[in-house]
Design an enzyme around this catalytic site. Structure first.
Site, PDB file in Angstrom:
ATOM      1  N   VAL A   1      49.469  21.462  49.830  1.00  0.00           N
ATOM      2  CA  VAL A   1      48.328  22.042  49.178  1.00  0.00           C
ATOM      3  C   VAL A   1      48.098  23.328  49.236  1.00  0.00           C
ATOM      4  O   VAL A   1      47.997  23.854  50.435  1.00  0.00           O
ATOM      5  CB  VAL A   1      47.261  20.890  49.617  1.00  0.00           C
ATOM      6  CG1 VAL A   1      46.176  21.411  48.834  1.00  0.00           C
ATOM      7  CG2 VAL A   1      47.521  19.472  49.082  1.00  0.00           C
TER       8      VAL A   1
ATOM      9  N   GLY B   1      60.697  40.310  43.940  1.00  0.00           N
ATOM     10  CA  GLY B   1      59.929  39.473  42.763  1.00  0.00           C
ATOM     11  C   GLY B   1      60.203  38.116  43.116  1.00  0.00           C
ATOM     12  O   GLY B   1      60.728  37.576  44.035  1.00  0.00           O
TER      13      GLY B   1
ATOM     14  N   HIS C   1      45.248  33.942  40.938  1.00  0.00           N
ATOM     15  CA  HIS C   1      43.840  33.913  39.928  1.00  0.00           C
ATOM     16  C   HIS C   1      44.247  33.721  38.781  1.00  0.00           C
ATOM     17  O   HIS C   1      43.200  33.103  37.915  1.00  0.00           O
ATOM     18  CB  HIS C   1      43.010  34.909  40.249  1.00  0.00           C
ATOM     19  CG  HIS C   1      43.406  36.250  40.380  1.00  0.00           C
ATOM     20  ND1 HIS C   1      44.274  36.940  41.012  1.00  0.00           N
ATOM     21  CD2 HIS C   1      43.404  37.400  39.361  1.00  0.00           C
ATOM     22  CE1 HIS C   1      44.743  38.111  41.110  1.00  0.00           C
ATOM     23  NE2 HIS C   1      43.953  38.320  39.842  1.00  0.00           N
TER      24      HIS C   1
ATOM     25  N   HIS D   1      22.191  52.182  45.217  1.00  0.00           N
ATOM     26  CA  HIS D   1      22.421  53.413  45.691  1.00  0.00           C
ATOM     27  C   HIS D   1      22.150  53.421  47.127  1.00  0.00           C
ATOM     28  O   HIS D   1      21.125  53.058  47.394  1.00  0.00           O
ATOM     29  CB  HIS D   1      21.979  54.619  45.052  1.00  0.00           C
ATOM     30  CG  HIS D   1      22.036  55.845  45.643  1.00  0.00           C
ATOM     31  ND1 HIS D   1      23.249  56.662  45.314  1.00  0.00           N
ATOM     32  CD2 HIS D   1      21.267  56.430  46.537  1.00  0.00           C
ATOM     33  CE1 HIS D   1      23.115  57.661  46.179  1.00  0.00           C
ATOM     34  NE2 HIS D   1      21.888  57.696  46.912  1.00  0.00           N
TER      35      HIS D   1
END
Length: 612
Positions: free
Chosen positions: A138, A392, A448, A575
């Protein structure tokens, strides 16, 4: 709100009664059940029934299931009545979903990586009875052998690199004994493996808590006994070498989410010790003195970051004539200046590793035969201590039995899909109720992205048209400093501009102008945005610098929401924060004056509404 919810629940139950859905004597399965409505007495794959059982009987059934892994590895054979009382769907929605037929599940997901997990969660939220079939772990590659454990290694090695940067620390008034900086290789490796186990447990527990059944076994589509294609609604699963685990289930909808495995080019034999892929490298069993990394993409760069901080020398072997071929050219040059030049890294570009011979640690070196990419002639031989193959990944789709249901993969093994993630058959037509997400379809091989595709697939199977904009999906390389982007490179944008006839605008800003970055003494970074000069459409955003992977999401969400770069000028940023890097970037963008719209006027963001 309570009155409306109660009224909706009453209407829903009335509609179900009108459809004839309910418990029947003898526990026989109902003939018709709505998608997402747990049939009162429909038999689950384990043979259990719910509608005619008492609570104590159901509890005993769950205990017996836990004791028999052949039935259900995990999950809570729950009834959906309580859940639907909490979130009662409308009568129209229930009627629209009332054609599921007598299936065991509304949705079965083959594979439970990040994509399958995301799809399962969204399916449950839409009231669908869901199961996942997982033949390995999983969490899939990302959690167990990819993004998650690699971030643990990068976190540890990044701390070591920071402590070893004596000049940086002294500039902040910090003095440290460099000789005292040391590390424990095994504990770093344990940190990675423990993190993977923790996240895997979290994912599994989240599915169990929602009532998703986790079926253990390698899944495949069942062949037909005749000349016709098999039934894509029926899935068999088994664990090789075991006869006590396995079976078959049926589902109205099926999602293929089997992920990918490392690609190993011809001529390279993996031994897992001196010649290895990222799967083996994550175990960090030893730290070679000299490592050759074949491929300079995300995986290669991240492992270079780890190895060099731990004391290794690295040589990149890249087939094309430049490092980081997928990066924007300007960002690639900056990355080379920060990640390659000042470190113990060299490289060979324009060459292939045509043959790799494994070695013996400390005894025999690894030999790498280098062949010119253009001439195909052998030009050199490297001798190193170890070789990481980072060339890859390829889809993990073999053994699914796709041929049994009339589906063929392309020559690389990817499953063809439509924009709605529907699987396409040999005639390029969508196979009803069959979807494929993630690395298995090859559209965008990121965890994602798989999750987003899974959500999109569930939306489409529920009748709400959803097409994912893959150019809005961010990507990141977690080196020190990080690199992130969304959309196109400047080169790709200019190529598109030539074809479509528009001008490209480019705006840049430096981390040196950011107060927070300067406080961290991390001002060496940049951000750039590429956009259409005429409309302000954002074509791409690239960032290299401190926490770039976190900063990119303002830009990626803007692309997803179809916001223009001039609209982002009105966003407010705290900021001093690093987010002001993008604030400055967007405010410096120069867009042609829009017709009929006065400049300086705030424009409300466009809303993206899914088609129905």
């Amino acid at each position: 709100f309570r009155r409306r919810l109660k009224a909706a629940a009453v209407a829903f139950l009335s509609a179900m009664a009108g459809l004839g859905v309910g418990a029947k004597a003898g526990g026989a399965p109902c003939a018709v059940a709505p998608c997402g409505q747990h049939r009162g007495n429909a038999r689950a794959p384990s043979g259990r029934t719910h509608g005619s059982q008492s609570p104590s009987q159901r509890m005993m059934g769950r205990r017996s299931q836990a004791a028999n892994p052949a039935r259900v590895l995990a999950g809570r054979g729950r009834g959906c009545g309580a859940k639907h009382a909490r979130r009662a769907p409308s009568v129209a929605a229930a009627a629209a979903q009332a054609s599921s037929g007598p299936y065991d599940y509304d949705l079965a997901i083959i594979g439970c990586g990040v994509g399958g997990h995301g799809a399962a969660l969204h399916a449950v939220q839409n009231g669908m009875k869901t199961c996942v079939l997982e033949g390995h772990d999983v969490g899939g590659t990302c959690v167990n052998r990819g993004c998650v454990p690699s971030k643990a290694l990068l976190a540890a090695s990044g701390r070591i690199r920071e402590l070893q940067n004596d000049m940086h620390l002294k500039s902040m008034g910090i003095q440290i004994n460099q000789a005292a900086v040391s590390f424990d290789r095994q504990k770093i490796a344990d940190h990675a493996s423990n993190l993977a186990k923790t996240i895997q447990g979290n994912l599994k527990n989240s599915l169990v808590a929602l009532g998703v059944d986790i079926l253990e076994g390698v899944a495949s589509f069942t062949p037909s006994s005749g000349s016709k294609a098999g039934d894509p609604h029926r899935i068999s699963y088994k664990v090789p070498g075991r006869v006590d685990v396995g079976g078959s289930v049926t589902a109205k909808n099926v999602i293929i989410a089997t992920g990918s495995v490392p690609f190993v080019p011809p001529g390279i034999k993996i031994d897992g010790k001196t010649v290895f892929t990222s799967d083996h490298a994550l175990k960090l069993e030893w730290i070679p003195e000299w490592v050759a990394i074949i491929g300079s993409g995300y995986i290669g760069l991240e492992f270079s970051d780890v190895y060099t901080s731990l004391g290794s020398n690295v040589t990149f072997v890249e087939a094309v004539d430049k490092l980081m071929p997928g990066f924007d050219n300007e960002i690639a040059k900056l990355a080379q200046r920060k990640l390659i030049t000042p470190r113990n890294v060299d490289y060979r570009t324009g060459v292939l590793a045509s043959r790799v011979t494994s070695g013996i640690p400390g005894v025999k070196p690894v030999e790498i035969e280098l062949t010119d990419f253009e001439t195909k002639e052998v030009v050199d031989t490297l001798e190193v201590d170890a070789c990481l193959v980072a060339t890859g990944r390829v889809p993990y789709t073999q053994g699914l039995g796709l041929q049994n249901i009339g589906v063929s993969t392309d020559r690389r093994g990817f499953v063809p899909v439509s924009d709605k993630m529907e699987v396409l058959d040999k005639n390029n037509k969508a196979v009803p109720n069959l979807y494929c997400i993630g690395d298995a379809n090859g559209k965008y091989m990121l965890a994602h992205a798989a999750s987003a595709q899974g959500i999109s697939a569930v939306e489409n199977m529920c009748g709400r048209e959803n097409i994912l904009n893959h150019l809005s999906i961010p990507a990141a390389c977690f080196t020190h400093p990080e690199v992130s982007f969304v959309g196109l490179t400047q080169e790709q944008a200019e190529e598109r501009a030539k074809k479509e006839g528009f001008k490209v605008g480019v705006v840049k800003t430096s981390f040196k102008a950011n107060s927070k970055a300067l406080a961290e003494l991390e001002g060496d970074g940049m951000a750039k945005a590429i956009y259409r000069k005429d409309t302000g459409e954002i074509l791409g955003v690239w960032i290299m610098g401190l926490h770039a992977a976190d900063l990119i999401h303002e830009a990626s969400n803007a692309v997803a929401m179809n916001q223009t770069i001039q609209e982002l000028k009105f966003n407010v940023h705290a900021h001093p924060t690093l987010s002001e890097v993008l604030d400055e970037l967007f405010k410096h963008a120069d867009v042609d004056k829009p017709k009929g719209k006065p400049q300086g006027q705030a424009v409300a963001p466009k809303k993206v509404v899914a088609k129905s």
